[in-house]
Design a protein around this motif. Sequence first.
Motif, PDB file in Angstrom:
ATOM      1  N   GLY A   1      -9.919 -12.592   3.863  1.00  0.00           N
ATOM      2  CA  GLY A   1     -10.036 -12.620   2.584  1.00  0.00           C
ATOM      3  C   GLY A   1     -11.257 -11.993   1.894  1.00  0.00           C
ATOM      4  O   GLY A   1     -11.666 -12.490   0.825  1.00  0.00           O
ATOM      5  N   LEU A   2     -12.150 -11.077   2.260  1.00  0.00           N
ATOM      6  CA  LEU A   2     -13.121 -10.705   1.945  1.00  0.00           C
ATOM      7  C   LEU A   2     -13.064  -9.831   0.820  1.00  0.00           C
ATOM      8  O   LEU A   2     -12.074  -8.973   0.587  1.00  0.00           O
ATOM      9  N   LYS A   3     -14.011  -9.936  -0.211  1.00  0.00           N
ATOM     10  CA  LYS A   3     -14.075  -9.139  -1.444  1.00  0.00           C
ATOM     11  C   LYS A   3     -15.379  -8.471  -1.422  1.00  0.00           C
ATOM     12  O   LYS A   3     -16.406  -9.232  -1.333  1.00  0.00           O
ATOM     13  N   TYR A   4     -15.480  -7.159  -1.700  1.00  0.00           N
ATOM     14  CA  TYR A   4     -16.739  -6.630  -1.758  1.00  0.00           C
ATOM     15  C   TYR A   4     -16.785  -5.447  -2.726  1.00  0.00           C
ATOM     16  O   TYR A   4     -15.735  -4.713  -2.851  1.00  0.00           O
ATOM     17  N   ALA A   5     -17.746  -5.634  -3.575  1.00  0.00           N
ATOM     18  CA  ALA A   5     -17.464  -4.544  -4.692  1.00  0.00           C
ATOM     19  C   ALA A   5     -18.988  -3.912  -4.724  1.00  0.00           C
ATOM     20  O   ALA A   5     -20.123  -4.330  -4.431  1.00  0.00           O
ATOM     21  N   GLU A   6     -19.041  -2.613  -5.548  1.00  0.00           N
ATOM     22  CA  GLU A   6     -20.185  -1.871  -5.778  1.00  0.00           C
ATOM     23  C   GLU A   6     -21.084  -2.524  -6.914  1.00  0.00           C
ATOM     24  O   GLU A   6     -22.427  -2.689  -6.652  1.00  0.00           O
ATOM     25  N   ASP A   7     -20.435  -3.225  -7.943  1.00  0.00           N
ATOM     26  CA  ASP A   7     -21.243  -3.846  -8.692  1.00  0.00           C
ATOM     27  C   ASP A   7     -20.593  -5.238  -8.879  1.00  0.00           C
ATOM     28  O   ASP A   7     -19.811  -5.530  -9.780  1.00  0.00           O
ATOM     29  N   PRO A   8     -21.088  -6.171  -8.030  1.00  0.00           N
ATOM     30  CA  PRO A   8     -20.446  -7.533  -8.057  1.00  0.00           C
ATOM     31  C   PRO A   8     -20.519  -8.126  -9.280  1.00  0.00           C
ATOM     32  O   PRO A   8     -19.490  -9.239  -9.508  1.00  0.00           O
ATOM     33  N   ALA A   9     -21.415  -8.139  -9.852  1.00  0.00           N
ATOM     34  CA  ALA A   9     -21.844  -8.952 -11.159  1.00  0.00           C
ATOM     35  C   ALA A   9     -20.819  -8.901 -12.215  1.00  0.00           C
ATOM     36  O   ALA A   9     -20.305  -9.744 -12.813  1.00  0.00           O
ATOM     37  N   THR A  10     -20.101  -7.635 -12.109  1.00  0.00           N
ATOM     38  CA  THR A  10     -18.908  -7.303 -13.212  1.00  0.00           C
ATOM     39  C   THR A  10     -17.910  -7.332 -12.642  1.00  0.00           C
ATOM     40  O   THR A  10     -16.698  -7.487 -13.368  1.00  0.00           O
ATOM     41  N   GLN A  11     -17.676  -6.697 -11.350  1.00  0.00           N
ATOM     42  CA  GLN A  11     -16.274  -6.481 -10.564  1.00  0.00           C
ATOM     43  C   GLN A  11     -15.642  -7.929 -10.055  1.00  0.00           C
ATOM     44  O   GLN A  11     -14.494  -7.937  -9.984  1.00  0.00           O
TER      45      GLN A  11
ATOM     46  N   VAL B   1     -18.800 -12.986 -12.137  1.00  0.00           N
ATOM     47  CA  VAL B   1     -19.493 -13.847 -11.485  1.00  0.00           C
ATOM     48  C   VAL B   1     -21.120 -14.076 -11.954  1.00  0.00           C
ATOM     49  O   VAL B   1     -21.855 -14.755 -11.938  1.00  0.00           O
ATOM     50  N   GLY B   2     -21.614 -12.630 -12.453  1.00  0.00           N
ATOM     51  CA  GLY B   2     -22.768 -12.588 -13.048  1.00  0.00           C
ATOM     52  C   GLY B   2     -23.833 -12.293 -11.925  1.00  0.00           C
ATOM     53  O   GLY B   2     -23.541 -12.165 -10.773  1.00  0.00           O
ATOM     54  N   THR B   3     -24.965 -12.094 -12.501  1.00  0.00           N
ATOM     55  CA  THR B   3     -26.087 -11.513 -11.670  1.00  0.00           C
ATOM     56  C   THR B   3     -26.658 -12.560 -10.549  1.00  0.00           C
ATOM     57  O   THR B   3     -27.396 -12.268  -9.783  1.00  0.00           O
ATOM     58  N   SER B   4     -26.404 -13.836 -10.889  1.00  0.00           N
ATOM     59  CA  SER B   4     -26.680 -14.947 -10.113  1.00  0.00           C
ATOM     60  C   SER B   4     -26.166 -15.217  -8.525  1.00  0.00           C
ATOM     61  O   SER B   4     -26.854 -15.491  -7.786  1.00  0.00           O
ATOM     62  N   TYR B   5     -24.988 -14.104  -8.453  1.00  0.00           N
ATOM     63  CA  TYR B   5     -24.249 -14.097  -7.312  1.00  0.00           C
ATOM     64  C   TYR B   5     -24.892 -12.965  -6.329  1.00  0.00           C
ATOM     65  O   TYR B   5     -25.032 -12.022  -6.942  1.00  0.00           O
ATOM     66  N   GLU B   6     -25.411 -13.684  -5.170  1.00  0.00           N
ATOM     67  CA  GLU B   6     -25.923 -12.348  -4.348  1.00  0.00           C
ATOM     68  C   GLU B   6     -25.001 -12.034  -3.261  1.00  0.00           C
ATOM     69  O   GLU B   6     -24.280 -13.066  -2.381  1.00  0.00           O
ATOM     70  N   GLN B   7     -24.283 -10.860  -2.982  1.00  0.00           N
ATOM     71  CA  GLN B   7     -23.473 -10.234  -2.413  1.00  0.00           C
ATOM     72  C   GLN B   7     -24.040 -10.021  -1.135  1.00  0.00           C
ATOM     73  O   GLN B   7     -24.959  -9.256  -0.939  1.00  0.00           O
ATOM     74  N   HIS B   8     -23.418 -10.638   0.112  1.00  0.00           N
ATOM     75  CA  HIS B   8     -23.918 -10.172   1.368  1.00  0.00           C
ATOM     76  C   HIS B   8     -22.986  -9.089   2.053  1.00  0.00           C
ATOM     77  O   HIS B   8     -22.056  -9.162   1.755  1.00  0.00           O
ATOM     78  N   PRO B   9     -23.683  -8.550   3.087  1.00  0.00           N
ATOM     79  CA  PRO B   9     -22.894  -7.385   3.815  1.00  0.00           C
ATOM     80  C   PRO B   9     -21.568  -8.087   4.643  1.00  0.00           C
ATOM     81  O   PRO B   9     -21.512  -9.377   4.624  1.00  0.00           O
TER      82      PRO B   9
END
Length: 681
Positions: free
Chosen positions: A287-297, A305-313
């Motif tokens: 169920g992986l979700k991965y976005a170019e701009d995670p804060a808004t996508q 999720v906003g800028t507080s979320y840190e997307q890992h590879p």
Amino acid sequence: MPAFTDALKRLLVGRPVHSERLSETLLPKRIALPVFASDALSSVAYAPDEIFLTLAFAGVAALTVSPWVGLAVVFVMTIVVLSYRQNVHAYPSGGGDYEVATTNLGVPAGLTVASALLVDYVLTVAVSVSSGAQYAAAAIPGLRGYEAIAAVVVVLVLMTMNLRGVRESGAAFALPTYAFMLSIIGMGLYGFVRLALGDLPQVESAGFDIEAESQFAQGLTGLGWGFLLLRAFSSGCAALTGVEAISNGVPAFQKPKSKNAATTLALLGGIAVTMLMSIIVLAQAMGLKYAEDPATQLLRDGVPVGTSYEQHPVISQIAEALFSGFPIGFYAIAAVTGLILVLAANTAFNGFPVLGSILARDDLLPRQLHTRGDRLAYSNGIILLGGSAAALILAFNAEVTKLIQLYIVGVFISFTVSQTGMVRHWTRLLRTEVDPSARGRMQRSRVINAIGLTITGLVLLIVLATKFVRGAYLAIIAMALLYLLMLAIRRHYLRVRAELAVTDDTKNRVLPSRVHAIVLVSKIHKPTMRALAYARASRPSVLEAITVVVDPDETARLQAEWDAKDIPVPLRALDSPYREITRPVVDYVRSIRRESPRDIVVVFVPEYVVGHWWEQILHNQSALRLRTRLHYTPGVVVASVPWQLASSEGLADKEEPVAPGALRRTGTVGPFADDDTPAGR
């Protein structure tokens, strides 16, 4: 200072290796695989990220097709590996795509491939090391904001390691590369076992939704969806970068070179596609979700999720979920992934210098790139690659998302042109081959290369269509500029060769009628007396000493001392109303040439040889200017007569010339540059 720099060089690079030991640097397959395959294998760490990132623009539903995109990449990888196995057997000299294109399609095609590969090698280092820096920053928060500096430091370390030699760097990097292979394959097997048992966990981003772009709001239909699929496919094709490196590095393999290179290619292809598909399938199943701009996508309960979320590879998310109860497993995966991303650059550090050497041999790049260094590596090419990659990393602030857009254009240009050349290669051989079994092998090889040409050509068109405006145009501009630069270098070398060629007119040219020797004098001391002795020993037709009148009283004292010592050479004083040193001497020498054009004028310059860098600042400024001006005067020979000062004792055994035949310039100081001269005062 010279002793310190020499000791530092030996510490970093090691002691020089004799040319006779070149065969000892050849690589067995077990070391050649990590050396030449680390780039292609490392792409497993970021190619899935690019596929998921691109598909995310169409929302969650688009992620279901990620395995099919992966299979399309695997198909292209298989075709390219099969095609390049033909290349290494047909052209084992190490020219790779450049040699194939030049031999079968002509110099313009070869230059196109060469410029594409050189740019791609620089981008390989920049992308790989930047990606590794991003992984390191994810694990070490203190590196956040300093990724570019960390990446440049890593490039310098890799450059230093490769300056020690191919075998040494390969042995050092083999263990991390094999650890990465075993870790990713082991993680994949563990994940598939848990999937079969119904115990596969979800990744940290599985609970998020993805906000689709407006053009995909009506579903996965239309031209926009097809274009997005092509974009995802072209991004995933980053997994193919590095495949061509083996064809460029065949001379580095142990014998039988072609067979070992072909076997390494097959191993590379099999391992890479296995790891790639394992990661993509597991990521989709978890169920992986991965976005170019995670804060808004990325959305949580319909809210970004906003800028507080840190997307890992992608790999980090999979490993964290699979090894949630075994943190050592997660940290091991993160560590080897970061290492392989850094070591991927090592493929370029082995490919770029070899290709640069071949291009220099063909007069397309400066000839210094064809020279091996102390450790039998092409040191100048290694340094050039490291410097170019570091500059690119700083220019793009080590942002992989920006650098990746410039990537893979060059490699698919070389793929396509190379396969075209191989089709023509087999067609040419088939015209003269009469043996049925040999013809059968050639026809099968031509079919493989024709399929490779078709597939890589289509992928190239897709890459250009989907990445051009996103940054690929910069890579194409760089290739065009490099193409023009190599043409200019080639024209220069051809022009110089024609100008210096010995012709019948040169051989039959009449010898100079006389030799007019001139010794420069500012005071009577040991260097001056040695220069006079050497000049007399050469037995010129005319010999005279000259000085420049800057201070009439001092010149009068010099002439009186000259006469008192009864020196058997006439001393001429040249007037200099504006207190210049260089112009009166140059004008006098030119006047001799005008009066007797067939005479040769030899100017003897007494020279101090000093042992410290700071002594160079205190001496020699006037003499350097004078010698530079005289070098541009036809029919004039400048002869330096060295006098070694005490500070230079012992340096002859410690220092080497900067270039073959060049005098180590520890200070060219003489009467026209000494601080005791009028010019010095």
